[in-house]
Design a protein around this motif. Structure first.
Motif, PDB file in Angstrom:
ATOM      1  N   UNK A  64       0.894  -1.078  -0.015  1.00 38.82           N
ATOM      2  CA  UNK A  64       0.125   0.080  -0.043  1.00 38.82           C
ATOM      3  C   UNK A  64       0.958   1.263   0.184  1.00 38.82           C
ATOM      4  N   UNK A  65       1.945   1.050   0.761  1.00 39.83           N
ATOM      5  CA  UNK A  65       2.714   2.240   0.802  1.00 39.83           C
ATOM      6  C   UNK A  65       3.328   2.910  -0.568  1.00 39.83           C
ATOM      7  N   UNK A  66       3.954   1.749  -0.808  1.00 46.59           N
ATOM      8  CA  UNK A  66       4.605   1.875  -2.435  1.00 46.59           C
ATOM      9  C   UNK A  66       3.669   2.234  -3.377  1.00 46.59           C
ATOM     10  N   UNK A  67       2.404   1.741  -3.421  1.00 42.36           N
ATOM     11  CA  UNK A  67       1.179   2.007  -4.479  1.00 42.36           C
ATOM     12  C   UNK A  67       0.988   3.242  -4.400  1.00 42.36           C
TER      13      UNK A  67
ATOM     14  N   UNK B  74       2.079   1.755  -9.615  1.00 40.52           N
ATOM     15  CA  UNK B  74       0.826   2.102  -8.998  1.00 40.52           C
ATOM     16  C   UNK B  74      -0.258   0.529  -9.024  1.00 40.52           C
ATOM     17  N   UNK B  75      -0.424   0.401 -10.219  1.00 39.46           N
ATOM     18  CA  UNK B  75      -1.300  -0.761 -10.430  1.00 39.46           C
ATOM     19  C   UNK B  75      -0.781  -1.996 -10.186  1.00 39.46           C
ATOM     20  N   UNK B  76       0.655  -2.316 -10.265  1.00 42.67           N
ATOM     21  CA  UNK B  76       1.048  -3.706  -9.518  1.00 42.67           C
ATOM     22  C   UNK B  76       1.155  -3.796  -8.064  1.00 42.67           C
ATOM     23  N   UNK B  77       1.510  -2.592  -7.534  1.00 41.73           N
ATOM     24  CA  UNK B  77       1.437  -2.686  -6.014  1.00 41.73           C
ATOM     25  C   UNK B  77       0.253  -2.872  -5.312  1.00 41.73           C
ATOM     26  N   UNK B  78      -0.969  -2.248  -5.895  1.00 43.20           N
ATOM     27  CA  UNK B  78      -2.143  -2.125  -5.629  1.00 43.20           C
ATOM     28  C   UNK B  78      -2.804  -3.672  -5.785  1.00 43.20           C
ATOM     29  N   UNK B  79      -2.496  -4.181  -6.942  1.00 40.55           N
ATOM     30  CA  UNK B  79      -2.924  -5.627  -7.415  1.00 40.55           C
ATOM     31  C   UNK B  79      -2.320  -6.548  -6.497  1.00 40.55           C
ATOM     32  N   UNK B  80      -1.038  -6.374  -5.938  1.00 42.82           N
ATOM     33  CA  UNK B  80      -0.598  -7.322  -5.110  1.00 42.82           C
ATOM     34  C   UNK B  80      -1.114  -7.186  -3.907  1.00 42.82           C
ATOM     35  N   UNK B  81      -1.529  -6.054  -3.209  1.00 45.84           N
ATOM     36  CA  UNK B  81      -2.039  -5.800  -1.843  1.00 45.84           C
ATOM     37  C   UNK B  81      -3.762  -6.472  -1.836  1.00 45.84           C
ATOM     38  N   UNK B  82      -4.240  -6.183  -3.381  1.00 51.38           N
ATOM     39  CA  UNK B  82      -5.835  -6.884  -3.501  1.00 51.38           C
ATOM     40  C   UNK B  82      -5.570  -8.663  -3.438  1.00 51.38           C
ATOM     41  N   UNK B  83      -4.488  -9.152  -4.232  1.00 54.11           N
ATOM     42  CA  UNK B  83      -4.303 -10.336  -4.094  1.00 54.11           C
ATOM     43  C   UNK B  83      -4.230 -10.864  -2.622  1.00 54.11           C
ATOM     44  N   UNK B  84      -3.297 -10.394  -2.034  1.00 59.79           N
ATOM     45  CA  UNK B  84      -3.029 -10.571  -0.624  1.00 59.79           C
ATOM     46  C   UNK B  84      -4.294 -10.606   0.294  1.00 59.79           C
ATOM     47  N   UNK B  85      -5.188  -9.741  -0.007  1.00 60.26           N
ATOM     48  CA  UNK B  85      -6.671  -9.816   0.646  1.00 60.26           C
ATOM     49  C   UNK B  85      -7.224 -10.893   0.332  1.00 60.26           C
ATOM     50  N   UNK B  86      -7.198 -11.300  -1.054  1.00 62.66           N
ATOM     51  CA  UNK B  86      -8.063 -12.332  -1.198  1.00 62.66           C
ATOM     52  C   UNK B  86      -7.543 -13.780  -0.778  1.00 62.66           C
ATOM     53  N   UNK B  87      -6.052 -13.892  -0.922  1.00 60.07           N
ATOM     54  CA  UNK B  87      -5.369 -15.030  -0.109  1.00 60.07           C
ATOM     55  C   UNK B  87      -5.947 -15.185   1.219  1.00 60.07           C
ATOM     56  N   UNK B  88      -5.560 -14.104   2.191  1.00 59.62           N
ATOM     57  CA  UNK B  88      -5.822 -14.261   3.470  1.00 59.62           C
ATOM     58  C   UNK B  88      -7.444 -14.382   3.520  1.00 59.62           C
TER      59      UNK B  88
END
Length: 141
Positions: A95-98, A110-124
């Motif tokens: 989120x910080x780097x996004x 931005x898209x890459x970092x936010x996508x990574x955070x979103x994928x992390x949310x779905x995995x959790x």
């Protein structure tokens, strides 16, 4: 023709007890995560760069920060952190780097970092349905 009671499959009822007896830290975490999960698909499907995207993005980042940071108050029975706290740390970094990326106008980063955070949310979220977790217990796990 109805099968005898012994052959019928039992209906599994939802057990709300684990949720009703959960500590405040877990309820806070659940509320923040639910907010982030509701916003996520809307954000993904909406037009990018609009005023709505920006405001939904701010709300999503706030919900994600509360979710990830709040997870550090949820500990194992021995008071320890688990591997999933590493995912929380990754989320905060993403989120910080996004946010830094979008402030610098770097849409791709931005898209890459936010996508990574979103994928992390779905995995959790997927892991919350394990029988040892509250949502897993809620659904009869």
């Amino acid at each position: 023709m109805q099968r005898p009671a012994a052959e019928r499959k039992e209906r599994t009822d939802v057990n709300f007890e684990p949720l009703l007896t959960a500590p405040p830290a877990i309820l806070f975490h659940l509320a923040a995560a639910t907010t982030a999960l509701v916003i996520l698909p809307i954000q993904i499907l909406s037009s990018k760069g609009t005023v709505g995207h920006v405001w939904r993005g701010r709300a999503w980042v706030a919900a994600m920060v509360l979710t990830a940071a709040g997870s550090f108050w949820i500990r194992g029975t021995d008071g320890s952190l688990s591997w999933i706290h590493g995912l929380s740390a990754y989320t905060l970094v993403s989120l910080f780097f996004g946010l830094v990326a979008i402030r610098r106008g770097n849409l791709s980063s931005h898209r890459g970092w936010m996508t990574g955070a979103g994928i992390g949310l779905v995995i959790a979220f997927a892991f919350t349905f394990l029988p040892s977790r509250i949502l897993g217990q809620l659904l009869g796990g």
